[in-house]
Design a protein around this motif. Structure first.
Motif, mmCIF file in Angstrom:
data_model
loop_
_atom_site.group_PDB
_atom_site.id
_atom_site.type_symbol
_atom_site.label_atom_id
_atom_site.label_comp_id
_atom_site.label_asym_id
_atom_site.label_seq_id
_atom_site.Cartn_x
_atom_site.Cartn_y
_atom_site.Cartn_z
ATOM 1 N N UNK A 76 5.657 -81.469 16.692
ATOM 2 C CA UNK A 76 4.746 -81.226 15.565
ATOM 3 C C UNK A 76 5.233 -80.112 14.632
ATOM 4 N N UNK A 77 5.819 -79.052 15.187
ATOM 5 C CA UNK A 77 6.352 -77.972 14.350
ATOM 6 C C UNK A 77 7.521 -78.460 13.496
ATOM 7 N N UNK A 78 8.412 -79.243 14.101
ATOM 8 C CA UNK A 78 9.570 -79.784 13.381
ATOM 9 C C UNK A 78 9.104 -80.700 12.249
ATOM 10 N N UNK A 79 8.112 -81.553 12.537
ATOM 11 C CA UNK A 79 7.576 -82.464 11.514
ATOM 12 C C UNK A 79 6.910 -81.681 10.386
ATOM 13 N N UNK A 80 6.111 -80.678 10.746
ATOM 14 C CA UNK A 80 5.413 -79.884 9.731
ATOM 15 C C UNK A 80 6.405 -79.146 8.829
ATOM 16 N N UNK A 81 7.503 -78.664 9.397
ATOM 17 C CA UNK A 81 8.530 -77.978 8.593
ATOM 18 C C UNK A 81 9.205 -78.926 7.616
ATOM 19 N N UNK A 82 9.076 -80.224 7.848
ATOM 20 C CA UNK A 82 9.659 -81.218 6.951
ATOM 21 C C UNK A 82 8.606 -81.867 6.061
ATOM 22 N N UNK A 83 7.447 -81.217 5.943
ATOM 23 C CA UNK A 83 6.437 -81.646 4.992
ATOM 24 C C UNK A 83 5.416 -82.652 5.491
ATOM 25 N N UNK A 84 5.435 -82.985 6.768
ATOM 26 C CA UNK A 84 4.450 -83.925 7.308
ATOM 27 C C UNK A 84 3.151 -83.160 7.546
ATOM 28 N N UNK A 85 2.069 -83.642 6.949
ATOM 29 C CA UNK A 85 0.761 -82.994 7.084
ATOM 30 C C UNK A 85 0.062 -83.614 8.289
#
Length: 82
Positions: A6-15
């Motif tokens: 989830x942290x990796x996804x959020x750092x790539x703009x996934x809300x």
């Protein structure tokens, strides 16, 4: 430094939004209006799956798809926690 999927996804703009023990979002790999992308804890660690386009995998596969790189490069990115 170890980051969760989830942290990796959020750092790539996934809300992401928490839904019980899972995370849900609109899929970053195709256009959609209702969330069909989920991150969950599987028996092999954190995984993602999109019920719209069918893409799925682990943190390395997620980074490979998002960054357009080979799995070896994606593994290095994940291990470097960027």
């Amino acid at each position: 430094m170890h980051l969760s999927l989830p942290d990796i996804a959020a750092r790539r703009g996934v809300v992401l939004k928490r839904q019980g023990s899972e995370w849900v979002a609109c899929c970053p790999f195709h256009r959609e209006r209702t969330p069909s992308f989920k991150i969950f804890a599987g028996y092999r660690g954190e995984r993602f799956h999109c019920f719209g386009c069918g893409r799925s995998g682990d943190a390395v596969e997620f980074v490979a798809l998002m960054e357009g790189v080979e799995r070896g490069v994606a593994r290095s990115i994940v291990m470097g926690a960027r």
